[in-house]
Design a protein around this motif. Sequence first.
Motif, PDB file in Angstrom:
ATOM      1  N   GLU A 129      41.882  33.325  44.085  1.00 46.96           N
ATOM      2  CA  GLU A 129      43.209  33.769  44.492  1.00 46.96           C
ATOM      3  C   GLU A 129      44.296  33.160  43.611  1.00 46.96           C
ATOM      4  O   GLU A 129      45.225  33.844  43.190  1.00 46.96           O
ATOM      5  CB  GLU A 129      43.457  33.385  45.966  1.00 46.96           C
ATOM      6  CG  GLU A 129      42.515  34.041  46.954  1.00 46.96           C
ATOM      7  CD  GLU A 129      41.285  33.203  47.267  1.00 46.96           C
ATOM      8  OE1 GLU A 129      40.697  33.397  48.343  1.00 46.96           O
ATOM      9  OE2 GLU A 129      40.903  32.354  46.430  1.00 46.96           O
ATOM     10  N   ALA A 152      44.540  34.868  40.096  1.00 48.57           N
ATOM     11  CA  ALA A 152      44.716  36.318  39.974  1.00 48.57           C
ATOM     12  C   ALA A 152      45.813  36.714  38.991  1.00 48.57           C
ATOM     13  O   ALA A 152      45.651  37.687  38.248  1.00 48.57           O
ATOM     14  CB  ALA A 152      44.978  36.932  41.348  1.00 48.57           C
ATOM     15  N   LEU A 169      36.808  38.221  45.683  1.00 48.89           N
ATOM     16  CA  LEU A 169      38.009  38.234  46.510  1.00 48.89           C
ATOM     17  C   LEU A 169      37.981  39.372  47.527  1.00 48.89           C
ATOM     18  O   LEU A 169      37.601  40.501  47.229  1.00 48.89           O
ATOM     19  CB  LEU A 169      39.260  38.386  45.644  1.00 48.89           C
ATOM     20  CG  LEU A 169      39.617  37.230  44.714  1.00 48.89           C
ATOM     21  CD1 LEU A 169      40.999  37.454  44.122  1.00 48.89           C
ATOM     22  CD2 LEU A 169      39.556  35.892  45.437  1.00 48.89           C
ATOM     23  N   SER A 195      46.492  46.415  39.736  1.00 52.80           N
ATOM     24  CA  SER A 195      46.339  45.312  40.676  1.00 52.80           C
ATOM     25  C   SER A 195      45.760  44.096  39.971  1.00 52.80           C
ATOM     26  O   SER A 195      44.701  44.183  39.350  1.00 52.80           O
ATOM     27  CB  SER A 195      45.407  45.726  41.826  1.00 52.80           C
ATOM     28  OG  SER A 195      44.925  44.607  42.528  1.00 52.80           O
ATOM     29  N   TRP A 228      44.672  41.510  41.630  1.00 52.42           N
ATOM     30  CA  TRP A 228      43.506  41.127  42.427  1.00 52.42           C
ATOM     31  C   TRP A 228      42.281  41.952  42.031  1.00 52.42           C
ATOM     32  O   TRP A 228      41.171  41.436  41.992  1.00 52.42           O
ATOM     33  CB  TRP A 228      43.813  41.288  43.919  1.00 52.42           C
ATOM     34  CG  TRP A 228      44.436  40.041  44.481  1.00 52.42           C
ATOM     35  CD1 TRP A 228      45.523  39.388  43.995  1.00 52.42           C
ATOM     36  CD2 TRP A 228      43.987  39.279  45.606  1.00 52.42           C
ATOM     37  NE1 TRP A 228      45.797  38.268  44.751  1.00 52.42           N
ATOM     38  CE2 TRP A 228      44.867  38.186  45.767  1.00 52.42           C
ATOM     39  CE3 TRP A 228      42.953  39.429  46.518  1.00 52.42           C
ATOM     40  CZ2 TRP A 228      44.729  37.238  46.774  1.00 52.42           C
ATOM     41  CZ3 TRP A 228      42.823  38.488  47.536  1.00 52.42           C
ATOM     42  CH2 TRP A 228      43.685  37.411  47.655  1.00 52.42           C
ATOM     43  N   ARG A 230      38.760  40.428  40.570  1.00 54.90           N
ATOM     44  CA  ARG A 230      37.430  40.812  41.056  1.00 54.90           C
ATOM     45  C   ARG A 230      36.553  41.284  39.901  1.00 54.90           C
ATOM     46  O   ARG A 230      35.361  40.971  39.830  1.00 54.90           O
ATOM     47  CB  ARG A 230      37.538  41.929  42.106  1.00 54.90           C
ATOM     48  CG  ARG A 230      38.241  41.517  43.384  1.00 54.90           C
ATOM     49  CD  ARG A 230      38.141  42.622  44.437  1.00 54.90           C
ATOM     50  NE  ARG A 230      39.071  42.365  45.540  1.00 54.90           N
ATOM     51  CZ  ARG A 230      40.190  43.040  45.761  1.00 54.90           C
ATOM     52  NH1 ARG A 230      40.523  44.057  44.955  1.00 54.90           N
ATOM     53  NH2 ARG A 230      40.975  42.730  46.773  1.00 54.90           N
ATOM     54  N   ASP A 243      44.720  45.918  45.531  1.00 57.14           N
ATOM     55  CA  ASP A 243      44.754  44.660  46.273  1.00 57.14           C
ATOM     56  C   ASP A 243      43.962  44.792  47.567  1.00 57.14           C
ATOM     57  O   ASP A 243      43.119  43.960  47.897  1.00 57.14           O
ATOM     58  CB  ASP A 243      46.195  44.276  46.625  1.00 57.14           C
ATOM     59  CG  ASP A 243      47.065  44.050  45.413  1.00 57.14           C
ATOM     60  OD1 ASP A 243      46.526  43.755  44.327  1.00 57.14           O
ATOM     61  OD2 ASP A 243      48.300  44.168  45.551  1.00 57.14           O
TER      62      ASP A 243
END
Length: 525
Positions: A308, A311, A344, A357, A359, A363, A495
Motif C-alpha cells: 500500500e 503504490a 493488494l 490506477s 493500486w 498489483r 483501485d
Amino acid sequence: MIRVSTLKHSGLLCLGLAAAVLAGAGRPARADVKLPAIFGSHMVLQQGQKDRVWGWADPGEIVSVTIANQSKIATADNDGKWLVTLDSMMVGGPHTMVVKGKNTITFDDVLIGEVWLCSGQSNMQWAVDATYDADLETRTANHPKIRLITVPQVGTQEPQTDFNGKWEVCNPETVKSFSAVGYFFGRQLHETLGVPIGLIDDSWGGSACEAWVRKDLLAADEAYKPLLERWEQQEKALPEAMARYEKALAEWKETAEKAKAEGKPAPRQPQNPEDALRGNHRPANIYNGVLKPTIGYGLRGVIWYQGESNAPRAYQYRDLFPLMIKSWRDEWKIGDFPFYWVQLADFRAEKPEPAESDWAELREAQTMTMSKLPNTGEAVIIDIGEDKDIHPRNKQDVAKRLARWALAKDYGIDLAHQSPTYKSMEKNGNKVTLTFDHVGGGLEAFDVHDPIGFSIAGSDHKFVWAKAKIVGHNKVEVWADDVSEPVAVRYAWADNPVCNLFSRERLPATPFRTDDWPGVTINAK
C-alpha cells in the motif's frame, strides 16, 4: 493508513521502545553467556534443518549448546560472538536446551516443528482482536503447540543484534494482539499438518518496502538514487527543522495550556522531524531495527502483506520487491526459501468508467515477481477488500489463501493454490478470446451468469467496459460493440474493481492487462 488503536504499538510507544532497544541491543553485555531474544523457552526450532544458535560471551570463552541428545561447542571470537550449528532434528518435543559457558542458561518447553516469518505493513500487523468474529476467534485460540513472538518496531540506521521480546504459547490472551494473518495462517498449517508451528511477527504498519532493504544494496543501483537523496537532504536539514520544531512546540504548549484553562480542546501537537528519520519509510530502517536481529534463525519461509505504501511508485516496486526478497534469502543462507505474499485488496471508491490506477499497477508489480524469482507465490484477494477501509477485517480468508500455497508447494498436499492467471489472447474480428492458466476445475462467474470486470480498447488506448462470456474450461471471450478493432484487454484494473471471475475452487482470477502502455507511476522515483 495506520489505525493506532488497533495496532501493537502507538507511535509514542514505538519511539520509547526504540530508545530502550538502541540503548541495550547494539552492544550486548559481556561476562555472562547471553543469547538474543529470538531464542528462549517455548520457542519452536525448524525441523529438518541445521539450525543455528548464537550469542555472546567473553572472548575465548567455550560455550556448549545441548538439546535432544546432541551437544555442540563453540569458542567466542575476539568480539565475544559465538555460533553453533545443530544437527537436523525431527518434529517433536518438548525439549530442554541448555547453553553453558561460565554461566548456564536453560530454555524449557522447546518444540521442533515449522517456523514462518510474518512480515509487512499494517494489514499483516492487524491484530486478531480487530478482525471479524474476534470474540469467537480469541475464545478458541487454545493451541499449546503454536508459539508466537513479536519483534518491536525499531527504526534505525544502525544494525541491531537483539530486541525486547519473548516466545509465548498461543492462548486466548496471547493471541489477541498478534498478527491475525500470521495466526490464522499458522493455525491452518497446524491443524492440517499436526505439527508444532512457530510464528515470528516483525510487521510494521505503514512501512515502505525500501525500509526493509539494506542501504548498500539500494545505493548500488542508480534507480534508487533519487529516493536516497531525498532522505539525505532531510537528514541534512534536521538541525534547522529541529529549531523550528522547538519554537513551534513552545508556542503549542502555551496555546494548549490556555485552551485547557478555557475548557477548549488543545490544538494538534507539532510533529518532531526526528520521527521520520526513526520511522518506517526511511531506507534500511526496519531492516536494521526489526529484521536484522532475526536473520539466521531457522525457518521454513516467509509470508508478506505489504505494498500500500509503495503504490505511488508501483513501477519501481517491480524491481524493489524482488530485490528485497533476494537479499533476505542471501542473508539467511538457507537457499531460496518459500516467500508468499498477499496481493493488494480492492480499496477506494468504485469508478463508473475504466481508469488508470496506481493500486492496479502495484498489483501488477507483485504478480510480476513470481516470474522473476523461484519459490514465490501470490494470494489474490481482489474479492474481499473494503472500499472505505484500507484494513479489511476478513483476515481468515487471506490466511487460508496463503496457507494453500504453503500446503501445496512445501508440504506436498494436493490443493488448488494459485489463482487463474492470464496466458494469451487471440483476436477474431471485434472479439478477443483470452486463455488462462491455473484454472483448477475450470472458470466460472460468481453471483451472475457472465463475467464482469473486463474492459477493452482499440489503438486509441481508450478503454470501455466489455461484455464477456466463458467459452471453455479456461477461456473467456471479450468484446465491446463500440470497439471494432480491439488491441488490448484489462481485467480488474482499478483501485476497487467490480469483478467476478473465479476458478471453481473459489480462487479469484488475478487482475491483469494485455497491454504494456505506460502507467501513471512509470516516472515515479
